[in-house]
Design a protein around this motif. Structure first.
Motif, PDB file in Angstrom:
ATOM      1  N   UNK A   1       3.954  19.780 -26.123  1.00  0.00           N
ATOM      2  CA  UNK A   1       2.660  19.595 -25.479  1.00  0.00           C
ATOM      3  C   UNK A   1       2.503  18.121 -25.129  1.00  0.00           C
ATOM      4  N   UNK A   2       2.202  17.818 -23.862  1.00  0.00           N
ATOM      5  CA  UNK A   2       2.135  16.416 -23.452  1.00  0.00           C
ATOM      6  C   UNK A   2       1.032  15.648 -24.155  1.00  0.00           C
ATOM      7  N   UNK A   3      -0.059  16.310 -24.468  1.00  0.00           N
ATOM      8  CA  UNK A   3      -1.188  15.614 -25.070  1.00  0.00           C
ATOM      9  C   UNK A   3      -0.991  15.337 -26.555  1.00  0.00           C
ATOM     10  N   UNK A   4      -0.336  16.265 -27.268  1.00  0.00           N
ATOM     11  CA  UNK A   4      -0.256  16.158 -28.729  1.00  0.00           C
ATOM     12  C   UNK A   4       1.151  16.015 -29.285  1.00  0.00           C
ATOM     13  N   UNK A   5       2.183  16.364 -28.487  1.00  0.00           N
ATOM     14  CA  UNK A   5       3.546  16.366 -28.999  1.00  0.00           C
ATOM     15  C   UNK A   5       3.904  17.619 -29.774  1.00  0.00           C
TER      16      UNK A   5
ATOM     17  N   UNK B   1      17.322   6.842 -25.265  1.00  0.00           N
ATOM     18  CA  UNK B   1      17.156   7.525 -23.977  1.00  0.00           C
ATOM     19  C   UNK B   1      16.650   6.592 -22.889  1.00  0.00           C
ATOM     20  N   UNK B   2      16.820   7.041 -21.653  1.00  0.00           N
ATOM     21  CA  UNK B   2      16.120   6.410 -20.549  1.00  0.00           C
ATOM     22  C   UNK B   2      14.613   6.595 -20.730  1.00  0.00           C
ATOM     23  N   UNK B   3      13.827   5.743 -20.067  1.00  0.00           N
ATOM     24  CA  UNK B   3      12.374   5.782 -20.173  1.00  0.00           C
ATOM     25  C   UNK B   3      11.792   6.618 -19.032  1.00  0.00           C
ATOM     26  N   UNK B   4      10.616   7.180 -19.263  1.00  0.00           N
ATOM     27  CA  UNK B   4       9.895   7.884 -18.213  1.00  0.00           C
ATOM     28  C   UNK B   4       8.421   7.501 -18.299  1.00  0.00           C
ATOM     29  N   UNK B   5       7.915   6.884 -17.234  1.00  0.00           N
ATOM     30  CA  UNK B   5       6.511   6.459 -17.176  1.00  0.00           C
ATOM     31  C   UNK B   5       5.765   7.368 -16.226  1.00  0.00           C
ATOM     32  N   UNK B   6       4.736   8.032 -16.736  1.00  0.00           N
ATOM     33  CA  UNK B   6       3.991   8.974 -15.900  1.00  0.00           C
ATOM     34  C   UNK B   6       2.573   9.143 -16.446  1.00  0.00           C
ATOM     35  N   UNK B   7       1.597   9.066 -15.545  1.00  0.00           N
ATOM     36  CA  UNK B   7       0.189   9.352 -15.860  1.00  0.00           C
ATOM     37  C   UNK B   7      -0.318   8.579 -17.070  1.00  0.00           C
ATOM     38  N   UNK B   8      -0.007   7.283 -17.116  1.00  0.00           N
ATOM     39  CA  UNK B   8      -0.523   6.434 -18.183  1.00  0.00           C
ATOM     40  C   UNK B   8       0.220   6.501 -19.498  1.00  0.00           C
ATOM     41  N   UNK B   9       1.267   7.326 -19.567  1.00  0.00           N
ATOM     42  CA  UNK B   9       2.073   7.434 -20.788  1.00  0.00           C
ATOM     43  C   UNK B   9       3.491   6.929 -20.527  1.00  0.00           C
ATOM     44  N   UNK B  10       4.158   6.483 -21.565  1.00  0.00           N
ATOM     45  CA  UNK B  10       5.565   6.105 -21.504  1.00  0.00           C
ATOM     46  C   UNK B  10       6.299   6.929 -22.545  1.00  0.00           C
ATOM     47  N   UNK B  11       7.279   7.722 -22.106  1.00  0.00           N
ATOM     48  CA  UNK B  11       8.000   8.622 -23.006  1.00  0.00           C
ATOM     49  C   UNK B  11       9.426   8.125 -23.202  1.00  0.00           C
ATOM     50  N   UNK B  12       9.932   8.289 -24.428  1.00  0.00           N
ATOM     51  CA  UNK B  12      11.309   7.888 -24.734  1.00  0.00           C
ATOM     52  C   UNK B  12      11.824   8.706 -25.904  1.00  0.00           C
TER      53      UNK B  12
ATOM     54  N   UNK C   1       5.602   9.013 -27.557  1.00  0.00           N
ATOM     55  CA  UNK C   1       4.722   8.787 -26.415  1.00  0.00           C
ATOM     56  C   UNK C   1       3.918   7.520 -26.669  1.00  0.00           C
ATOM     57  N   UNK C   2       4.021   6.553 -25.756  1.00  0.00           N
ATOM     58  CA  UNK C   2       3.307   5.287 -25.869  1.00  0.00           C
ATOM     59  C   UNK C   2       2.233   5.198 -24.789  1.00  0.00           C
ATOM     60  N   UNK C   3       1.151   4.508 -25.113  1.00  0.00           N
ATOM     61  CA  UNK C   3       0.102   4.232 -24.136  1.00  0.00           C
ATOM     62  C   UNK C   3       0.577   3.084 -23.245  1.00  0.00           C
ATOM     63  N   UNK C   4       0.573   3.292 -21.929  1.00  0.00           N
ATOM     64  CA  UNK C   4       1.055   2.249 -21.030  1.00  0.00           C
ATOM     65  C   UNK C   4       0.209   0.984 -21.059  1.00  0.00           C
ATOM     66  N   UNK C   5      -1.033   1.073 -21.508  1.00  0.00           N
ATOM     67  CA  UNK C   5      -1.913  -0.096 -21.469  1.00  0.00           C
ATOM     68  C   UNK C   5      -1.538  -1.148 -22.491  1.00  0.00           C
ATOM     69  N   UNK C   6      -1.103  -0.705 -23.699  1.00  0.00           N
ATOM     70  CA  UNK C   6      -0.848  -1.681 -24.759  1.00  0.00           C
ATOM     71  C   UNK C   6       0.366  -1.354 -25.626  1.00  0.00           C
ATOM     72  N   UNK C   7       1.063  -0.262 -25.347  1.00  0.00           N
ATOM     73  CA  UNK C   7       2.235   0.099 -26.131  1.00  0.00           C
ATOM     74  C   UNK C   7       1.933   0.811 -27.429  1.00  0.00           C
TER      75      UNK C   7
END
Length: 394
Positions: A174-178, A112-123, A132-138
């Protein structure tokens, strides 16, 4: 008989995904035997360049988008640009200087295309995972399973992440837990474009387009449809003739207008609250449009770039200089429309008049995913994985 232009599209069935080679070979053989015209992209011609594209930095991201050209478009949030390849490599770069902040390799291929929002990276992945990846360190924050392969970038509001998979199912996580919150399922035609629409998600509702030509507005509390509308109606005898995919993402405005493109259908403007039709324009597009001021910018399926008056749907301008060059969905950078093409060129058009004003080449492997832009900066990922950052001047 269909023209060989369609041989460049990827088709899919709910349970079977056909490759370019298999479909193209069958279509080319059938068309050639009946003397159909060959697919011929328009040659590039010189023009008066009034904007230049300067390369600021470039990096390689894995091995690229794969033979299937997965739509793994990059995403930017703040001062970081994120990109990935089809094999599972994900990387983050400083948007200004290209310094690699981190790189990870997932144990699953990305689709999929990537989506970066509010410190998370979704794919999304080919085996139906959402990550869901943490934008700070992957690092991986959570992984969740949906019904099938994911090609559209997952879309978020404050609480939910909506995922549209290739079988037509919408899954709210759920964005926080999946954790799964609800599921909406649509009927799929026997043959679809390879790809899916991308939901447009706001806090109360989501606008979702499907391969059967239908648009639905879903209540984000429970996934129940508030209204549904047939945007494009299948016509013809064959499955190919009846393709009416809503493969782009709807565009919603603060004043409550909704703009929707459709393949083999129309561009339609709607009242977002009730689905009332404001106007229709007879343009076929599988790409997401963009709204710049009061001009709706559309890339058609024959790669014309068209500016429509957003109030009336009347054509303000049309540029056919790039006809049949398999343009990407449009982006916007500092007064210019930005598109990539199958030979790896990036083209700039004046957003008010539609004239070509700038061009450069990134890589001969071609560009098939929408550029990511911020102000006058353009991030372009070529099919071989090359990520190039360009600056528009003046």
């Amino acid at each position: 008989m269909i023209t060989t232009r369609f041989s460049k599209l990827l088709f899919s069935k709910p349970t079977v995904r056909l490759t370019v080679g298999a479909v193209a070979l069958a279509l080319l053989v059938g068309c050639a035997s009946k003397g159909e015209p060959a697919y011929t992209p328009k040659e590039l011609r010189s023009f008066a360049e009034t904007s230049s594209l300067e390369s600021v930095w470039s990096r390689n991201v894995g091995d690229g988008l794969g033979r299937a050209r997965y739509p793994i478009a990059p995403a930017r949030e703040g001062e970081t640009i994120f990109a990935a390849d089809a094999d599972g490599v994900v990387a983050a770069f400083n948007a200004d200087n290209g310094n690699r902040e981190w790189e990870i390799e997932l144990d699953t291929p990305i689709s999929s295309a990537l989506n970066a929002i509010a410190g998370q990276l979704y794919l999304g992945t080919r085996n139906g995972e959402v990550i869901a990846l943490d934008q700070r360190d992957g690092s991986v924050n959570w992984r969740s399973r949906v019904s099938s392969e994911v090609l559209a970038a997952p879309q978020a509001n404050q609480q939910l992440l909506l995922v549209q998979s290739v079988d037509g199912q919408i899954t709210a996580l759920d964005r926080a837990s999946g954790e799964e919150r609800w599921v909406y399922t649509s009927s799929q035609p026997s043959l679809t474009l390879r790809g899916t629409g991308t939901p447009m998600v706001i806090d109360p509702v989501s606008f979702v387009g499907f391969a059967n030509g239908q648009l639905a507005t879903l209540d984000n509390r429970n996934g129940q449809p508030l209204w549904e509308l047939q945007i494009a109606t299948p016509r013809g005898r064959s499955d190919v003739d009846r393709l009416v995919d809503l493969a782009g993402q709807p565009v919603v405005t603060p004043d409550g207008r909704l703009f929707v493109t459709s393949y083999n259908g129309n561009v339609v403007a709607l009242e977002a609250t009730r689905g009332g039709v404001l106007w229709e324009s007879n343009l076929s597009s599988r790409h997401t449009p963009i709204l710049v001021g009061n001009i709706l910018l559309v890339v058609t399926d024959d790669s014309h770039v068209v500016g429509l008056d957003a109030d009336s749907g009347q054509e303000v301008w049309r540029n056919d200089d790039l006809e049949d060059r398999w343009l990407t969905a449009p982006a916007f950078a500092d007064g210019r429309v930005v598109v990539g093409d199958f030979e790896g060129y990036v083209h700039l058009l004046d957003a008010r008049e539609g004239t070509l004003v700038g061009r450069t080449r990134v890589h001969k492997s071609g560009i098939s995913v929408r550029p990511a832009t911020e102000g006058s900066t353009i991030h372009v990922q070529a099919n071989n994985g090359r990520l190039e950052t360009l600056e528009v001047t003046p």
